[in-house]
Scaffold this active site. Sequence first.
Site, PDB file in Angstrom:
ATOM      1  N   ASP A  22      -7.286  -2.328 -10.792  1.00 22.22           N
ATOM      2  CA  ASP A  22      -7.819  -2.334  -9.423  1.00 22.22           C
ATOM      3  C   ASP A  22      -9.079  -3.204  -9.414  1.00 22.22           C
ATOM      4  OD1 ASP A  22      -8.156   0.166  -6.883  1.00 22.22           O
ATOM      5  OD2 ASP A  22      -9.423  -1.592  -7.124  1.00 22.22           O
ATOM      6  N   ASP A 122      -5.285  -5.923  -4.103  1.00 23.89           N
ATOM      7  CA  ASP A 122      -6.212  -5.804  -5.239  1.00 23.89           C
ATOM      8  C   ASP A 122      -5.775  -4.771  -6.270  1.00 23.89           C
ATOM      9  OD1 ASP A 122      -6.992  -3.318  -4.097  1.00 23.89           O
ATOM     10  OD2 ASP A 122      -9.007  -3.591  -4.900  1.00 23.89           O
ATOM     11  N   GLU A 123      -4.491  -4.455  -6.301  1.00 20.87           N
ATOM     12  CA  GLU A 123      -4.029  -3.400  -7.207  1.00 20.87           C
ATOM     13  C   GLU A 123      -2.631  -3.692  -7.740  1.00 20.87           C
ATOM     14  OE1 GLU A 123      -3.975   1.046  -6.058  1.00 20.87           O
ATOM     15  OE2 GLU A 123      -5.768   0.200  -5.134  1.00 20.87           O
TER      16      GLU A 123
HETATM   17  N1  DCP Z   1     -10.517  -2.642   2.561  1.00 24.24           N
HETATM   18  C1  DCP Z   1     -10.683  -2.727   3.934  1.00 24.24           C
HETATM   19  N2  DCP Z   1     -10.946  -1.600   4.683  1.00 24.24           N
HETATM   20  C2  DCP Z   1     -11.049  -0.386   4.071  1.00 24.24           C
HETATM   21  C3  DCP Z   1     -10.874  -0.282   2.678  1.00 24.24           C
HETATM   22  C4  DCP Z   1     -10.611  -1.442   1.942  1.00 24.24           C
HETATM   23  O1  DCP Z   1     -10.598  -3.830   4.488  1.00 24.24           O
HETATM   24  N3  DCP Z   1     -11.328   0.700   4.815  1.00 24.24           N
HETATM   25  C5  DCP Z   1     -10.264  -3.872   1.791  1.00 24.24           C
HETATM   26  C6  DCP Z   1     -11.547  -4.428   1.227  1.00 24.24           C
HETATM   27  C7  DCP Z   1     -11.522  -4.106  -0.231  1.00 24.24           C
HETATM   28  C8  DCP Z   1     -10.038  -4.077  -0.534  1.00 24.24           C
HETATM   29  O2  DCP Z   1      -9.410  -3.633   0.672  1.00 24.24           O
HETATM   30  O3  DCP Z   1     -12.225  -5.054  -1.000  1.00 24.24           O
HETATM   31  C9  DCP Z   1      -9.677  -3.157  -1.675  1.00 24.24           C
HETATM   32  O4  DCP Z   1     -10.007  -1.830  -1.370  1.00 24.24           O
HETATM   33  P1  DCP Z   1     -10.529  -0.809  -2.435  1.00 24.24           P
HETATM   34  O5  DCP Z   1     -10.383   0.537  -1.851  1.00 24.24           O
HETATM   35  O6  DCP Z   1      -9.901  -1.049  -3.768  1.00 24.24           O
HETATM   36  O7  DCP Z   1     -12.108  -1.084  -2.502  1.00 24.24           O
HETATM   37  P2  DCP Z   1     -12.929  -2.229  -3.195  1.00 24.24           P
HETATM   38  O8  DCP Z   1     -12.079  -3.123  -4.044  1.00 24.24           O
HETATM   39  O9  DCP Z   1     -13.716  -2.935  -2.154  1.00 24.24           O
HETATM   40  O10 DCP Z   1     -13.955  -1.418  -4.079  1.00 24.24           O
HETATM   41  P3  DCP Z   1     -13.742  -0.657  -5.465  1.00 24.24           P
HETATM   42  O11 DCP Z   1     -14.648  -1.345  -6.448  1.00 24.24           O
HETATM   43  O12 DCP Z   1     -14.214   0.741  -5.166  1.00 24.24           O
HETATM   44  O13 DCP Z   1     -12.300  -0.715  -5.829  1.00 24.24           O
HETATM   45 CA    CA Z   2     -10.648  -2.316  -5.612  1.00 28.82          CA
HETATM   46 CA    CA Z   3      -7.633  -0.811  -4.376  1.00 28.91          CA
END
Ligand code: DCP
Ligand code: CA
Ligand code: CA
Length: 379
Positions: A22, A122-123
């Site tokens: 992730d 992203d996963e």
């Molecule tokens: N995303 C979004 N709106 C949300 C949640 C996520 O647009 N409510 C998008 C932005 C993030 C991406 O999806 O960058 C991936 O979500 P993740 O939940 O994996 O969160 P992040 O990658 O940002 O952070 P982490 O380091 O906690 O994985």
């Molecule tokens: Ca992420």
């Molecule tokens: Ca994710």
Amino acid sequence: MASAKKRKEVKLMQNRVVMLADFDYFFAQCEELRNPILKDKPVVVGVYSGRTEESGAVSTSNYIARKYSVKSGMPLFLAKRKLEGTDAVFLPVDHDYYDQISQRIMQIFRGYASILEQVSVDEAYLDVTEQVEGSFDKARDYAQKIKADVKNQVGISFTIGIGPNKLIAKIACDNQKPDGLTIVKPEDAKAFLSPLAVDRLLGVGKKTTLRMEQMGIKTISDLAKYDCQRLIEIFGKASGIYFHNAANAVDNEPVQEQGEAESISRIGTLKQDTHDLAFILQKTDELTEAIHKEVTEKNLSFKTVSIYMVMTDLNSKTRSVTLEQPAKDKATITRNVRSLFERFLGESTLEVRRVGVKVSGFSKEEPRQKPLTSFFSAQ
Ligand code: DCP
Ligand code: CA
Ligand code: CA
């Protein structure tokens, strides 16, 4: 010989090594990548609805911004307030750019896994059983190697969870972020889950959590001990069995390649908002080119051509046409995309911001088809 091979396969099936990767604070990390100056500042990536300068929501933020309790989904004005007095940078989402980076990383992953299942931008799950010969110790070095390779080639960090199945890999991945690596061996899987709250299990939402709480179930260990028959009576057969198995660290879902898609689509942002057909078709021709390449590689025929557009007011629309005969040529896509847009622009006065093209209804026999989320439902 055949039976020896068979035995080996069975053994591998019983002792899988599954990774979940992730990407860390993904959209914000992509922004840091193209503009390293951002690394020392709070960075917030948001979807601007366009109504007022400040209206919209936070997509994600880097870990510096998170220290100020900025969270995904939060209104932008609130994030601004929390970051007042800092040198925070606010940026609009750029999906095309994040998709490109994501695809580069996924391509690298393919070289490291027997099966790659991308679950979102992203996963991805990687089945690496064969590569590490079923050994969780080898898996640790292997994971570090993948991390270093992606860091070198692309410049993005991510977190890995490793377990004997997808369920454990996913929860292990949530254990320590960013740039984390958590390994849960099969013999430790139950103990790893035991103290966690039930809502850490996929499929246990607010309603289920509340219901379970009323039943005296708070932790996964409570759930694991609960009578399976009672769970079935309360939640139905499928859910009851799933909860029982999941709580006991049992998950037989294979890591599944998503190549055998039900549809192939591409989406892109226009250089400027427009109502001009020729301008839009320039972009959709690019998208069609890429779609057709994939259709050809996979030797598919399609029966449906669709277009997708996001208007300046952020509403999205789709239009489809079903062909009389399955087709595989590019001209069929181009022609139908054109007439769908002609008709659509004739009906709407709004300007278009993003466009997509999709083909579906494939006629090649596809074993083991699983419904996929297409960009239409993902938007
Ligand atoms: N995303 C979004 N709106 C949300 C949640 C996520 O647009 N409510 C998008 C932005 C993030 C991406 O999806 O960058 C991936 O979500 P993740 O939940 O994996 O969160 P992040 O990658 O940002 O952070 P982490 O380091 O906690 O994985
Ligand atoms: Ca992420
Ligand atoms: Ca994710």
